[in-house]
Design a protein around this motif. Structure first.
Motif, PDB file in Angstrom:
ATOM      1  N   LEU A 133      -2.295   2.519   1.925  1.00 17.90           N
ATOM      2  CA  LEU A 133      -1.691   3.763   2.416  1.00 17.90           C
ATOM      3  C   LEU A 133      -1.796   3.875   3.934  1.00 17.90           C
ATOM      4  CD1 LEU A 133      -3.060   6.152  -0.349  1.00 17.90           C
ATOM      5  CD2 LEU A 133      -0.743   5.222  -0.173  1.00 17.90           C
ATOM      6  N   ASP A 134      -2.950   3.520   4.468  1.00 15.49           N
ATOM      7  CA  ASP A 134      -3.189   3.627   5.906  1.00 15.49           C
ATOM      8  C   ASP A 134      -2.276   2.701   6.701  1.00 15.49           C
ATOM      9  OD1 ASP A 134      -4.635   4.901   7.987  1.00 15.49           O
ATOM     10  OD2 ASP A 134      -5.847   3.081   8.233  1.00 15.49           O
ATOM     11  N   THR A 135      -2.091   1.471   6.228  1.00 16.27           N
ATOM     12  CA  THR A 135      -1.224   0.504   6.896  1.00 16.27           C
ATOM     13  C   THR A 135       0.197   1.032   7.035  1.00 16.27           C
ATOM     14  OG1 THR A 135      -2.531  -1.352   6.098  1.00 16.27           O
ATOM     15  CG2 THR A 135      -0.272  -1.837   6.730  1.00 16.27           C
ATOM     16  N   ARG A 136       0.633   1.803   6.071  1.00 13.17           N
ATOM     17  CA  ARG A 136       1.989   2.356   6.077  1.00 13.17           C
ATOM     18  C   ARG A 136       2.072   3.703   6.802  1.00 13.17           C
ATOM     19  NH1 ARG A 136       0.962  -1.143   2.584  1.00 13.17           N
ATOM     20  NH2 ARG A 136       2.530  -2.479   1.654  1.00 13.17           N
ATOM     21  N   GLY A 137       0.919   4.191   7.270  1.00 12.69           N
ATOM     22  CA  GLY A 137       0.898   5.450   7.993  1.00 12.69           C
ATOM     23  C   GLY A 137       1.070   6.670   7.110  1.00 12.69           C
ATOM     24  N   PHE A 138       0.773   6.528   5.814  1.00 14.22           N
ATOM     25  CA  PHE A 138       0.919   7.650   4.896  1.00 14.22           C
ATOM     26  C   PHE A 138      -0.279   8.586   5.055  1.00 14.22           C
ATOM     27  CE2 PHE A 138       3.394   5.058   1.484  1.00 14.22           C
ATOM     28  CZ  PHE A 138       4.439   4.877   2.369  1.00 14.22           C
ATOM     29  N   PRO A 139      -0.047   9.867   5.300  1.00 15.78           N
ATOM     30  CA  PRO A 139      -1.168  10.797   5.370  1.00 15.78           C
ATOM     31  C   PRO A 139      -1.840  10.911   4.011  1.00 15.78           C
ATOM     32  CG  PRO A 139       0.921  11.967   5.551  1.00 15.78           C
ATOM     33  CD  PRO A 139       1.232  10.503   5.525  1.00 15.78           C
ATOM     34  N   MET A 140      -3.167  11.018   4.027  1.00 19.12           N
ATOM     35  CA  MET A 140      -3.915  11.078   2.768  1.00 19.12           C
ATOM     36  C   MET A 140      -5.196  11.847   2.962  1.00 19.12           C
ATOM     37  SD  MET A 140      -5.674   7.314   2.542  1.00 19.12           S
ATOM     38  CE  MET A 140      -4.991   6.417   3.922  1.00 19.12           C
ATOM     39  N   ARG A 141      -5.798  12.186   1.860  1.00 16.70           N
ATOM     40  CA  ARG A 141      -7.159  12.714   1.855  1.00 16.70           C
ATOM     41  C   ARG A 141      -7.842  12.113   0.635  1.00 16.70           C
ATOM     42  NH1 ARG A 141      -4.282  18.106   1.385  1.00 16.70           N
ATOM     43  NH2 ARG A 141      -3.750  18.174  -0.801  1.00 16.70           N
ATOM     44  N   ILE A 142      -9.152  11.951   0.744  1.00 15.61           N
ATOM     45  CA  ILE A 142      -9.923  11.316  -0.319  1.00 15.61           C
ATOM     46  C   ILE A 142     -10.981  12.290  -0.797  1.00 15.61           C
ATOM     47  CG2 ILE A 142     -11.444   9.384  -0.899  1.00 15.61           C
ATOM     48  CD1 ILE A 142      -9.974   7.787   1.281  1.00 15.61           C
TER      49      ILE A 142
END
Length: 96
Positions: free
Chosen positions: A69-78
């Motif tokens: 997800l990070d490589t694609r620049g997708f915002p996320m929360r864990i």
């Protein structure tokens, strides 16, 4: 969460014997490990901020799924898999 979107509670309901608590599984392909983490994310190119997608991760695959997800620049929360689902919009900056 809007209608038709992924609902973790519904996904787990009815799959195990009533005497057993549901055990969510990791979302990584071919992994049957129990999930420990929940990655809430969205693809900003096709989803509005109120769209929340969810992947589950075991300890072994958390870094792999987060990296995808990070490589694609997708915002996320864990979050911990047992925490209440956060239905707040996911903003453009990663939050983990």
């Amino acid at each position: 969460m809007s209608s038709g979107e992924f609902d973790l509670r519904s996904r787990l309901r009815g799959f195990l014997v009533e005497d057993q608590a549901p055990v969510p599984q990791c979302s990584r392909a071919a992994c049957n490990n129990a999930a420990e983490y929940r990655l809430e994310w969205r693809n900003p190119r096709i989803h509005t901020e109120d769209r929340v997608k969810i992947w589950l991760a075991c300890g072994t695959h958390l870094d792999f799924l987060r990296g995808f997800l990070d490589t694609r620049g997708f915002p996320m929360r864990i979050a911990d898999v047992h925490d209440p689902v956060n239905e707040e919009p996911i903003r453009d900056s990663p939050n983990y």
